[in-house]
Every structure is written in C-alpha cells, then in structure tokens.
Design a protein around this motif. Structure first.
Motif, PDB file in Angstrom:
ATOM      1  N   UNK B 102       0.839  -1.204   0.000  1.00 47.00           N
ATOM      2  CA  UNK B 102       0.000   0.000   0.000  1.00 47.00           C
ATOM      3  C   UNK B 102       0.872   1.252   0.000  1.00 47.00           C
ATOM      4  N   UNK B 103       1.917   1.269   0.832  1.00 46.69           N
ATOM      5  CA  UNK B 103       2.782   2.456   0.849  1.00 46.69           C
ATOM      6  C   UNK B 103       3.388   2.700  -0.528  1.00 46.69           C
ATOM      7  N   UNK B 104       3.559   1.602  -1.295  1.00 46.62           N
ATOM      8  CA  UNK B 104       4.129   1.768  -2.616  1.00 46.62           C
ATOM      9  C   UNK B 104       3.144   2.326  -3.625  1.00 46.62           C
ATOM     10  N   UNK B 105       1.854   2.076  -3.365  1.00 51.22           N
ATOM     11  CA  UNK B 105       0.872   2.555  -4.337  1.00 51.22           C
ATOM     12  C   UNK B 105       0.584   4.042  -4.161  1.00 51.22           C
ATOM     13  N   UNK B 106       1.014   4.609  -3.035  1.00 47.69           N
ATOM     14  CA  UNK B 106       0.858   6.057  -2.854  1.00 47.69           C
ATOM     15  C   UNK B 106       1.957   6.760  -3.653  1.00 47.69           C
ATOM     16  N   UNK B 107       1.594   7.641  -4.580  1.00 43.80           N
ATOM     17  CA  UNK B 107       2.648   8.330  -5.351  1.00 43.80           C
ATOM     18  C   UNK B 107       3.475   9.219  -4.422  1.00 43.80           C
ATOM     19  N   UNK B 108       4.783   8.998  -4.463  1.00 45.98           N
ATOM     20  CA  UNK B 108       5.662   9.736  -3.540  1.00 45.98           C
ATOM     21  C   UNK B 108       5.652  11.235  -3.809  1.00 45.98           C
ATOM     22  N   UNK B 109       5.471  11.594  -5.085  1.00 46.53           N
ATOM     23  CA  UNK B 109       5.418  13.015  -5.418  1.00 46.53           C
ATOM     24  C   UNK B 109       4.240  13.650  -4.686  1.00 46.53           C
ATOM     25  N   UNK B 110       3.169  12.883  -4.525  1.00 46.29           N
ATOM     26  CA  UNK B 110       1.969  13.421  -3.898  1.00 46.29           C
ATOM     27  C   UNK B 110       2.156  13.643  -2.404  1.00 46.29           C
ATOM     28  N   UNK B 111       2.948  12.762  -1.757  1.00 46.82           N
ATOM     29  CA  UNK B 111       3.084  12.954  -0.307  1.00 46.82           C
ATOM     30  C   UNK B 111       4.272  13.838   0.054  1.00 46.82           C
ATOM     31  N   UNK B 112       5.097  14.149  -0.943  1.00 41.90           N
ATOM     32  CA  UNK B 112       6.261  14.988  -0.648  1.00 41.90           C
ATOM     33  C   UNK B 112       5.877  16.335  -0.005  1.00 41.90           C
ATOM     34  N   UNK B 113       4.855  17.038  -0.506  1.00 39.85           N
ATOM     35  CA  UNK B 113       4.488  18.306   0.141  1.00 39.85           C
ATOM     36  C   UNK B 113       4.073  18.121   1.596  1.00 39.85           C
ATOM     37  N   UNK B 114       3.369  17.014   1.866  1.00 42.75           N
ATOM     38  CA  UNK B 114       2.930  16.750   3.241  1.00 42.75           C
ATOM     39  C   UNK B 114       4.148  16.497   4.135  1.00 42.75           C
ATOM     40  N   UNK B 115       5.095  15.743   3.596  1.00 45.25           N
ATOM     41  CA  UNK B 115       6.320  15.464   4.361  1.00 45.25           C
ATOM     42  C   UNK B 115       7.052  16.767   4.685  1.00 45.25           C
ATOM     43  N   UNK B 116       7.047  17.675   3.708  1.00 41.48           N
ATOM     44  CA  UNK B 116       7.707  18.957   3.913  1.00 41.48           C
ATOM     45  C   UNK B 116       7.037  19.725   5.043  1.00 41.48           C
ATOM     46  N   UNK B 119       8.233  17.803   8.204  1.00 41.73           N
ATOM     47  CA  UNK B 119       9.667  17.767   8.519  1.00 41.73           C
ATOM     48  C   UNK B 119      10.406  19.065   8.190  1.00 41.73           C
ATOM     49  N   UNK B 120       9.722  20.000   7.577  1.00 38.65           N
ATOM     50  CA  UNK B 120      10.363  21.273   7.275  1.00 38.65           C
ATOM     51  C   UNK B 120      11.099  21.257   5.954  1.00 38.65           C
ATOM     52  N   UNK B 121      11.668  22.413   5.603  1.00 42.84           N
ATOM     53  CA  UNK B 121      12.296  22.555   4.300  1.00 42.84           C
ATOM     54  C   UNK B 121      13.733  22.026   4.254  1.00 42.84           C
ATOM     55  N   UNK B 122      14.219  21.526   5.362  1.00 42.47           N
ATOM     56  CA  UNK B 122      15.614  21.090   5.427  1.00 42.47           C
ATOM     57  C   UNK B 122      15.856  19.785   4.677  1.00 42.47           C
ATOM     58  N   UNK B 123      17.029  19.204   4.944  1.00 40.75           N
ATOM     59  CA  UNK B 123      17.412  17.977   4.242  1.00 40.75           C
ATOM     60  C   UNK B 123      16.604  16.761   4.688  1.00 40.75           C
ATOM     61  N   UNK B 124      16.098  16.803   5.932  1.00 41.54           N
ATOM     62  CA  UNK B 124      15.396  15.639   6.474  1.00 41.54           C
ATOM     63  C   UNK B 124      14.232  15.211   5.582  1.00 41.54           C
ATOM     64  N   UNK B 125      13.466  16.189   5.082  1.00 38.29           N
ATOM     65  CA  UNK B 125      12.299  15.815   4.287  1.00 38.29           C
ATOM     66  C   UNK B 125      12.708  15.136   2.974  1.00 38.29           C
TER      67      UNK B 125
END
Lengths: 260, 258
Positions: B102-116, B119-125
């Motif tokens: 299931x985690x693979x079926x979520x497009x990573x590009x789509x969750x990247x903004x949420x991760x940001x 986790x903030x704009x730093x390298x961690x995200x």
C-alpha cells in the motif's frame, strides 16, 4: 538399523488439501544394508526419507533408528539430493567442510579426511575450484563427500542421480557402489529407475502410488562387485519384470475399473 | 589482442562515439536552425555555464548526494530487517506485506508536500522521500532472496541441528546476496530521484533546486548543466553498487558471465 512400524503420514498442503502420502509402512533395514526404494512419482518416497531423518513427524506408527524412537532430526545422517545444492561462494573443499561447520565440529580434525574423500571420489586437485567450474556429475561427487565427511551411520539419498545424463548416471551408480564397498554404511536410496534400483541394492522396496504402500520387498541375489553388464543377466531381467508388474498392475486394474 | 581490441571498440568506443556524434549534431542544429538559447542551449553554452557556476554547483551536488545516500542508507537499515521478519514470521508477513505494498501505491510526489509540512524545508524531508521510494525494492528483493534458499539446504541444516542464526549467517543470507544487490541497484537510482523530487517541492539547496530556479530565470544552460551532473551522479552511484556487488559476491558475477 532402521525399523519402521505401521508408519502412516498425512499432511496438509499450503492450499489446505489433505494428502495421504504413505500408508502402513512396515520395514526393517539392516546395518550396512543397501536398500533402494522404487516407485512411480508421488508414491511418497521422499516423504519416507524425511520421516526416517526425523524432519517430519509420522502421523501414526513408530520409526526407530538404532533402537531409538525418532522424535526429531538427528545428525548421524548424510543426505544426498537430486541436485547437489552446493554453496556457490565456497570452494569444493569448503563445501565438503560445510557439514563439519554446521555440526559445530572441530574443522581441523576433519581436513585430512576431506582430502581423502575428495581423492576417493576422483576429485583430488579440485579442492580450490568453485562448483560452477565443475560438471553436474562432479558437483554431485562433492555432495557425496559432504554427506560422508562426518562419517554418518545412515545415508539418505533422494534420487541423487536423477538430474544427470544417462551415461554419467551409470558411472555415478558404480562409483557409489565402489565407495560403499570401501566403507560400508546403511543406505536408503530413493529412485524411480528400476535398473538403478536393482543394480545398487541388497533389497528393493517396491511402492505403489498414493498413498504409498509397500507392494513387495525383493531380495536381490546378484554377486558383488556389480557392473552394468548385469543388466543382461537373466535374473536381473526377472527382477526388473517383477518390479514392473508390481508398479503397473494395480494401475491397469484401476484403469479397467474406470473404463467399465 | 585483436579480439580484445575489437571487444573494447564494441563495448566502449562505439557508445562513446555515438554520444560525441549526438553532441556534435546538437551543436550544429543549434547553430543552423538558430534555436533560442532559453529553450535548448548548445552543448558549448552548457559547458561554459556549468564551468562558470562550478563552485556553487559542487556545493549543491554535495547536498543532493548527501540526501540520496542518507535516504539509501536508511532504506537498507529498515528494509533488510523488515525482509528478514517477513520471511521468518508468517504472521508478520501477513500483517506487514499488504501495508508495504500500500505504501508503494501512494505516489511519492503526492506525499512529498505533506512530508515537507511535517519535517520542514531542510534535508530531512528529502532524505525521507528518498528513503520511501528506495526501501521497497530492497525489502522485496531481499525477502525473495531469503525465501529462495533451496529447501534441501534447509533440511540439511535442520538435520544437523544447526541453529537458525547460524543457518542464516552461513546459508540464507549469502544465498540472498545477489537478490539484495539487484534491489540495491534499483534503490540507489530511485533514492536519487526521491531526493530531487523532495527538492522540487520546496528547498533552497541541491541540484533539484538549481534546476527549478534556473528554469524560472530562463537559464536553460544552467538547468541542463545540473541535469548532466545528476545523471553523472546516478551513473557513478550505480557503478559503485555494482562494484561492491562484484567484491562481495564474486561467484555471482562469474556465474553471470558463463
């Protein structure tokens, strides 16, 4: 050496189907006897080997090895499978020593024996080669050394020459007989080749299809050392005929029954 | 000698020659058709601009490299134990495997903004995006490799009463190594893509950031330079993983050649 009493094995496949693999197996194998087990595919031959090795528990009946009831795996066995299953990252020598390492024995005291076995099986000078550099027959010889290195009392062989071409197969059978005559062991050998079963054995156990039952136990009264020439011997032909009729007769009966 | 020479020509000279020919054609087309510089710059302009920006580009390359390698490292650290758990425990396999898929079926590009956001704009995200795309092939391939150990060898170990740990160390893990490495090769490329995606979504560092800001200033030559550096990084990282594979499991490379 091995005593099977009314052994029955039913197991469940991953899909949940019940399989009655072997039924009512009663058999005595003497010390240092060479017993071959012959029968059609799916007659539970391999299951029987695993039962004797204690790798799977019997559903019913008891199995004794050296008068002790088998309740789980025990290390006094050597295995030979259809495929050599050597470790590709180990040299020939280290593949032979694999058994010693896995058994947790002192490697140093077995090195000389490993070399001796390698030369006994015609592999002297191949110690540092890797399995991929050897032919199928030579790989199986390495597997024989691996099975013999810890000097087990019992050898369990599951169609060990089944994947080899006919000529190599014959050569390996004779080779195995030579090794066995040199250092006697109890051998329980599964095959679906009738000539191979007769050529090797003191006794041939003939099995019927699923559930595997013993149809007949045949004493092979042929002189040793044996050679492939024996196949033209009248007694050999008679044995072969007897086994064939045991294996195929019940099936044709059933086929007639379904036709009727 | 002539044979190895012809092989050298086939394996190296031919593709290199093709590349050079494409670049020359590109340069010629640029001059003949007078393509505007802000759309597709000439190779010569890209090289000049990249050289001009070399110190800044090196800094940004380091950032992207760090994010990629950290995400890749994390995916190994999480992926391998997960693969072991899945193979050894049927309960965990049934519990975890569907979730991993299931985690693979979520497009990573789509969750990247949420991760940001989290986790903030730093390298961690960026590191986490890289990790999320890279760990899947590692888990799947390692698990496949661990499960591919021949049944006979496991029977042999059991009959010798060898401990599970010893069987794992001496048989199952080495047996799984070629699978593990094929997972790593996919993962390292994906990790780099993940890091760049993370940079696209929001950052002020890294080659992804350079590409984004260069294009917004119509500096296509700099953007192409950054793309070239990214490709170079991907090739070098992949080659390094392949090299480690050859060192760790030489038997496998030898088998492949046969």
């Amino acid at each position: 050496m091995i005593r099977l009493e009314k052994v029955d094995k039913t197991y469940r496949t991953r899909r949940g189907d019940l399989v009655h693999a072997v039924a009512d197996i009663t058999l005595d194998v003497r010390e240092n006897e060479f017993v071959t087990l012959v029968g059609p595919s799916g007659c539970g031959k391999s299951t029987l080997l695993k039962l004797v090795a204690g790798l799977v528990p019997a559903s019913q009946g008891t199995i004794r090895v050296r008068d002790e009831v088998v309740r789980g795996p025990f290390p006094d066995v050597g295995f030979l499978f259809q495929h050599p299953v050597l470790l590709p990252w180990r040299t020939v020598f280290d593949n032979v020593m694999f058994s010693i390492e896995m058994l947790g024995l002192e490697s140093r005291s077995y090195r000389a024996r490993a070399r001796e076995l390698l030369s006994l099986t015609g592999l002297a000078g191949f110690d540092t080669k890797y399995p991929r550099e050897l032919s199928g027959g030579m790989q199986q010889r390495v597997a024989i050394c691996r099975a013999l290195i810890h000097d087990p009392g019992l050898l369990l062989m599951d169609e060990p020459f089944g994947a080899l071409d006919a000529m190599t197969r014959e050569e390996m059978s004779l080779e195995l007989l030579r090794i066995w005559e040199d250092r006697r062991k109890t051998i329980f050998f599964v095959t679906h080749s009738i000539p191979e079963a007769i050529l090797l054995a003191d006794r041939v156990v003939v099995m019927t299809p699923r559930p595997g039952r013993i149809a007949r136990v045949l004493e092979i009264d042929l002189p040793r050392p044996r050679s492939v020439e024996l196949e033209f011997d009248e007694r050999f032909k008679a044995y072969s005929h007897a086994i064939r009729s045991d294996i195929f007769a019940p099936r044709t009966d059933r086929e007639y029954a379904t036709l009727a | 000698m002539p044979r190895s020479l012809s092989r050298f020509a086939r394996d190296y000279l031919l593709p290199t020659g093709t590349l050079v020919a494409v670049l020359v054609l590109w340069e010629v087309a640029y001059r003949v058709f007078k393509i505007p510089r802000f759309i597709v710059p000439a190779p010569s302009a890209i090289i000049a601009e990249t050289w001009e920006w070399r110190f800044r580009l090196v800094e940004h390359t380091w950032v992207t490299l760090y994010e990629t390698l950290a995400g890749f490292g994390l995916s190994i650290a999480v992926g391998v134990p997960l693969a072991v758990l899945i193979v050894y425990s049927p309960v965990l396999r049934n519990a975890l495997y569907p979730l991993i898929v299931v985690t693979q079926s979520v497009p990573k590009v789509a969750i990247a903004p949420v991760l940001l956001l989290v986790l903030g704009h730093g390298e961690a995200s960026k590191l986490v995006v890289a990790f999320l795309v890279a760990f899947f092939p590692i888990v799947v391939d390692t698990a496949t490799g661990l499960a591919a150990t021949p049944e006979e060898l496991l029977d042999l170990s059991r009959s010798y009463r060898t401990s599970q740990l010893k069987t794992f160390v001496k048989v199952r893990f080495p047996m799984a190594l070629p699978f593990f490495f094929s997972g790593l090769k996919v993962a390292i490329t994906l990790a780099l893509i993940g890091a760049v995606v993370g940079e696209f979504v929001g950052s002020d560092k890294g080659l992804g950031y350079i590409i984004l800001s260069a294009t917004s200033y119509w500096k296509a030559d700099l953007a192409f330079g950054a793309i070239f550096l990214l490709s170079l990084m991907a090739i070098i990282l992949f080659a390094l993983v392949a090299l480690v594979e050859r060192i760790v499991c030489p038997w496998y490379a030898a088998e492949q050649q046969q």
